[in-house]
Design a protein around this motif. Structure first.
Motif, PDB file in Angstrom:
ATOM      1  N   UNK A  89      -5.278  10.047  15.798  1.00 40.09           N
ATOM      2  CA  UNK A  89      -5.520   8.949  16.725  1.00 40.09           C
ATOM      3  C   UNK A  89      -6.268   7.787  16.122  1.00 40.09           C
ATOM      4  N   UNK A  90      -6.732   7.918  14.879  1.00 35.32           N
ATOM      5  CA  UNK A  90      -7.436   6.829  14.209  1.00 35.32           C
ATOM      6  C   UNK A  90      -6.574   5.575  14.155  1.00 35.32           C
ATOM      7  N   UNK A  91      -7.242   4.416  14.142  1.00 38.54           N
ATOM      8  CA  UNK A  91      -6.484   3.160  14.042  1.00 38.54           C
ATOM      9  C   UNK A  91      -5.639   3.118  12.774  1.00 38.54           C
ATOM     10  N   UNK A  92      -6.090   3.798  11.715  1.00 40.37           N
ATOM     11  CA  UNK A  92      -5.358   3.760  10.449  1.00 40.37           C
ATOM     12  C   UNK A  92      -3.989   4.414  10.585  1.00 40.37           C
ATOM     13  N   UNK A  93      -3.946   5.602  11.195  1.00 42.29           N
ATOM     14  CA  UNK A  93      -2.668   6.298  11.359  1.00 42.29           C
ATOM     15  C   UNK A  93      -1.786   5.557  12.353  1.00 42.29           C
ATOM     16  N   UNK A  94      -2.396   5.025  13.395  1.00 42.14           N
ATOM     17  CA  UNK A  94      -1.614   4.236  14.350  1.00 42.14           C
ATOM     18  C   UNK A  94      -1.016   3.004  13.676  1.00 42.14           C
ATOM     19  N   UNK A  95      -1.795   2.363  12.801  1.00 38.38           N
ATOM     20  CA  UNK A  95      -1.289   1.183  12.095  1.00 38.38           C
ATOM     21  C   UNK A  95      -0.157   1.562  11.146  1.00 38.38           C
ATOM     22  N   UNK A  96      -0.307   2.694  10.474  1.00 39.28           N
ATOM     23  CA  UNK A  96       0.753   3.150   9.569  1.00 39.28           C
ATOM     24  C   UNK A  96       2.077   3.289  10.310  1.00 39.28           C
ATOM     25  N   UNK A  97       2.011   3.760  11.550  1.00 35.33           N
ATOM     26  CA  UNK A  97       3.223   4.029  12.310  1.00 35.33           C
ATOM     27  C   UNK A  97       3.656   2.863  13.191  1.00 35.33           C
ATOM     28  N   UNK A  98       2.860   1.837  13.245  1.00 36.72           N
ATOM     29  CA  UNK A  98       3.243   0.613  13.943  1.00 36.72           C
ATOM     30  C   UNK A  98       2.826  -0.569  13.068  1.00 36.72           C
ATOM     31  N   UNK A  99       3.411  -0.617  11.904  1.00 33.56           N
ATOM     32  CA  UNK A  99       3.047  -1.599  10.891  1.00 33.56           C
ATOM     33  C   UNK A  99       3.524  -2.984  11.321  1.00 33.56           C
ATOM     34  N   UNK A 100       2.728  -4.040  11.065  1.00 35.75           N
ATOM     35  CA  UNK A 100       3.077  -5.366  11.587  1.00 35.75           C
ATOM     36  C   UNK A 100       4.111  -6.128  10.773  1.00 35.75           C
ATOM     37  N   UNK A 101       4.610  -5.528   9.689  1.00 40.67           N
ATOM     38  CA  UNK A 101       5.614  -6.195   8.857  1.00 40.67           C
ATOM     39  C   UNK A 101       6.876  -5.326   8.777  1.00 40.67           C
ATOM     40  N   UNK A 102       7.987  -5.964   8.475  1.00 38.39           N
ATOM     41  CA  UNK A 102       9.288  -5.294   8.528  1.00 38.39           C
ATOM     42  C   UNK A 102       9.634  -4.588   7.222  1.00 38.39           C
ATOM     43  N   UNK A 103       8.636  -3.983   6.598  1.00 38.10           N
ATOM     44  CA  UNK A 103       8.862  -3.228   5.365  1.00 38.10           C
ATOM     45  C   UNK A 103       8.150  -1.885   5.484  1.00 38.10           C
ATOM     46  N   UNK A 104       8.504  -0.974   4.623  1.00 36.62           N
ATOM     47  CA  UNK A 104       7.834   0.316   4.618  1.00 36.62           C
ATOM     48  C   UNK A 104       6.415   0.170   4.082  1.00 36.62           C
ATOM     49  N   UNK A 105       5.558   1.104   4.493  1.00 35.39           N
ATOM     50  CA  UNK A 105       4.180   1.090   4.000  1.00 35.39           C
ATOM     51  C   UNK A 105       3.755   2.498   3.627  1.00 35.39           C
ATOM     52  N   UNK A 106       2.785   2.579   2.730  1.00 35.65           N
ATOM     53  CA  UNK A 106       2.307   3.866   2.224  1.00 35.65           C
ATOM     54  C   UNK A 106       0.790   3.897   2.341  1.00 35.65           C
ATOM     55  N   UNK A 107       0.294   4.718   3.275  1.00 34.01           N
ATOM     56  CA  UNK A 107      -1.141   4.826   3.548  1.00 34.01           C
ATOM     57  C   UNK A 107      -1.757   5.989   2.783  1.00 34.01           C
ATOM     58  N   UNK A 108      -2.911   5.734   2.145  1.00 36.26           N
ATOM     59  CA  UNK A 108      -3.798   6.780   1.639  1.00 36.26           C
ATOM     60  C   UNK A 108      -5.021   6.803   2.545  1.00 36.26           C
ATOM     61  N   UNK A 109      -5.094   7.807   3.404  1.00 35.55           N
ATOM     62  CA  UNK A 109      -6.136   7.910   4.431  1.00 35.55           C
ATOM     63  C   UNK A 109      -7.254   8.790   3.894  1.00 35.55           C
ATOM     64  N   UNK A 110      -8.343   8.164   3.421  1.00 32.65           N
ATOM     65  CA  UNK A 110      -9.401   8.925   2.749  1.00 32.65           C
ATOM     66  C   UNK A 110     -10.767   8.729   3.402  1.00 32.65           C
ATOM     67  N   UNK A 111     -10.809   8.107   4.592  1.00 33.23           N
ATOM     68  CA  UNK A 111     -12.084   7.954   5.301  1.00 33.23           C
ATOM     69  C   UNK A 111     -12.680   9.325   5.596  1.00 33.23           C
ATOM     70  N   UNK A 112     -13.996   9.395   5.662  1.00 35.05           N
ATOM     71  CA  UNK A 112     -14.659  10.683   5.852  1.00 35.05           C
ATOM     72  C   UNK A 112     -15.878  10.519   6.745  1.00 35.05           C
ATOM     73  N   UNK A 113     -15.928  11.270   7.825  1.00 29.87           N
ATOM     74  CA  UNK A 113     -17.057  11.208   8.752  1.00 29.87           C
ATOM     75  C   UNK A 113     -18.361  11.509   8.023  1.00 29.87           C
ATOM     76  N   UNK A 114     -19.358  10.679   8.270  1.00 30.88           N
ATOM     77  CA  UNK A 114     -20.661  10.852   7.653  1.00 30.88           C
ATOM     78  C   UNK A 114     -20.865  10.084   6.367  1.00 30.88           C
ATOM     79  N   UNK A 115     -19.830   9.443   5.853  1.00 31.28           N
ATOM     80  CA  UNK A 115     -19.954   8.772   4.564  1.00 31.28           C
ATOM     81  C   UNK A 115     -20.862   7.544   4.638  1.00 31.28           C
ATOM     82  N   UNK A 116     -21.716   7.431   3.636  1.00 34.25           N
ATOM     83  CA  UNK A 116     -22.567   6.261   3.436  1.00 34.25           C
ATOM     84  C   UNK A 116     -21.926   5.379   2.362  1.00 34.25           C
TER      85      UNK A 116
END
Length: 370
Positions: A89-116
């Protein structure tokens, strides 16, 4: 036979206040609970032609930083890394699947809860491949002042436990004002841009944080998130909102100072490559300032329940519109650490709004030029 609660459940119950981690949480409606259903339920958006990216598809991008990108509690697990609590449900995954441009995209989702910033700096150095990403998105800086833990200390910690909210807030403000706060974020900026191509087409989008409350209403004054928690008086709500405002203001200053440092560099000459997004200070078509979560915070007028579906933040033990696991029956089962982590983070609906702002920002800052 009497069921015995896991020790972690008992511990969090004592910390937050009386109530059960499983019994209190009503099951969400039997709606979307998989990534495929999430895609099907997304609102339509006007996709535009990509004439900005200076290479053939796909557009490659990273989503990094803390839990406000990871999305704890929002639907299915994104991967098997339970420590980072990345969810679909993160905005990142939602953006990957509803990308604003008419080309394919490749997401590396590496955010981590608690990271400083220190954690993210190591991650950028070790994980991001040189000259691979077209852009990076992140939330970062809140954990350097203990933003989420402050909410727990001041809002949901049982009153019989030691601690002082005012002292905690003062400590956070001191950390925020320190030179090291800006220096540490600049170090992450530096490392990210060192990994991007030195060209104006390669960008970083830094998203800031949110006010949790409407602090002008009175109906919340006697409300609490759980038994033996502090009452949500207007004064307390104002203190928490003021800290969020101070954090966002400081992040704006840090980003602006960094952009000024890049003056004279050819790759920054035509446009900023660092785009700062303050969701509490957006501008509409008429030039009026508004907050993205306005009308969807805790204690809004016209509602009487902190867990109202119109609220875009998780409260304590709040359900989401997406179930955590397929096949769950009457109760939404979440591991105790994640049910605590998700508290005071956006629900899927909130991340959907953030996704829309990012879609618009990408289209604005990656304009057609070929």
């Amino acid at each position: 036979m009497v069921a015995v609660r896991p020790w972690t459940e008992v511990l969090w119950t004592l910390i937050i206040g009386f109530g059960s981690l499983t019994d209190v949480v009503a099951a969400p409606p039997p709606s979307a609970n998989t990534l495929e259903q999430l895609r099907a339920n997304q609102n339509p958006f006007s996709v535009v032609e990509d004439r900005f990216t200076p290479h053939d598809p796909p557009i490659n991008w990273y989503a990094l930083g803390d839990s406000y990108t990871a999305g704890p509690g929002t639907g299915d697990d994104y991967d098997k890394d339970k420590n980072c609590a990345r969810n679909v449900g993160s905005y990142a995954v939602q953006l990957e699947n509803e990308f604003p441009f008419n080309v394919t995209n490749d997401l590396d989702f590496i955010a981590c809860s608690g990271y400083t910033t220190a954690d993210s700096l190591i991650q950028v150095k070790d994980v991001i491949e040189p000259e691979r990403a077209d852009f990076v998105v992140m939330t970062l800086g809140g954990n350097d002042i203990g933003f989420s833990s402050i909410a727990v200390e001041c809002l949901v910690k049982a009153e019989y436990l030691p601690g002082d909210c005012d002292v905690t807030l003062a400590t956070a403000k001191g950390l925020l004002a320190a030179t090291e706060f800006g220096t540490n974020i600049h170090a992450v900026y530096d490392e990210i841009f060192a990994k991007l191509k030195d060209d104006r087409h390669y960008q970083l989008y830094h998203i800031f944080y949110h006010r949790f409350f409407n602090d002008a209403t009175d109906w919340c004054n006697d409300k609490t998130f759980a038994i033996r928690n502090p009452k949500l008086t207007r004064a307390l709500r104002g203190k928490i909102n003021n800290l969020a405002d101070a954090l966002n203001k400081r992040l704006e200053e840090v980003a602006a100072n960094y952009i000024r440092r890049q003056q004279g560099k050819p790759s920054w000459s035509q446009a900023s490559r660092l785009i700062a997004i303050n969701p509490d200070k957006l501008t509409d078509n008429d030039g009026k300032t508004y907050g993205l979560f306005d009308g969807h915070r805790f204690c809004e007028p016209g509602i009487t329940d902190l867990k109202d579906p119109s609220v875009w933040f998780f409260g304590t033990f709040s359900p989401d519109s997406l179930q955590k696991r397929e096949g769950s029956t009457s109760k939404r089962q979440i591991a105790a650490p994640e049910v605590l982590t998700q508290t005071f983070h956006p629900r899927t609906a909130g991340f959907r709004a953030i996704k829309r702002v990012l879609q618009q920002s990408l289209q604005k800052n990656r304009p057609a030029e070929r």
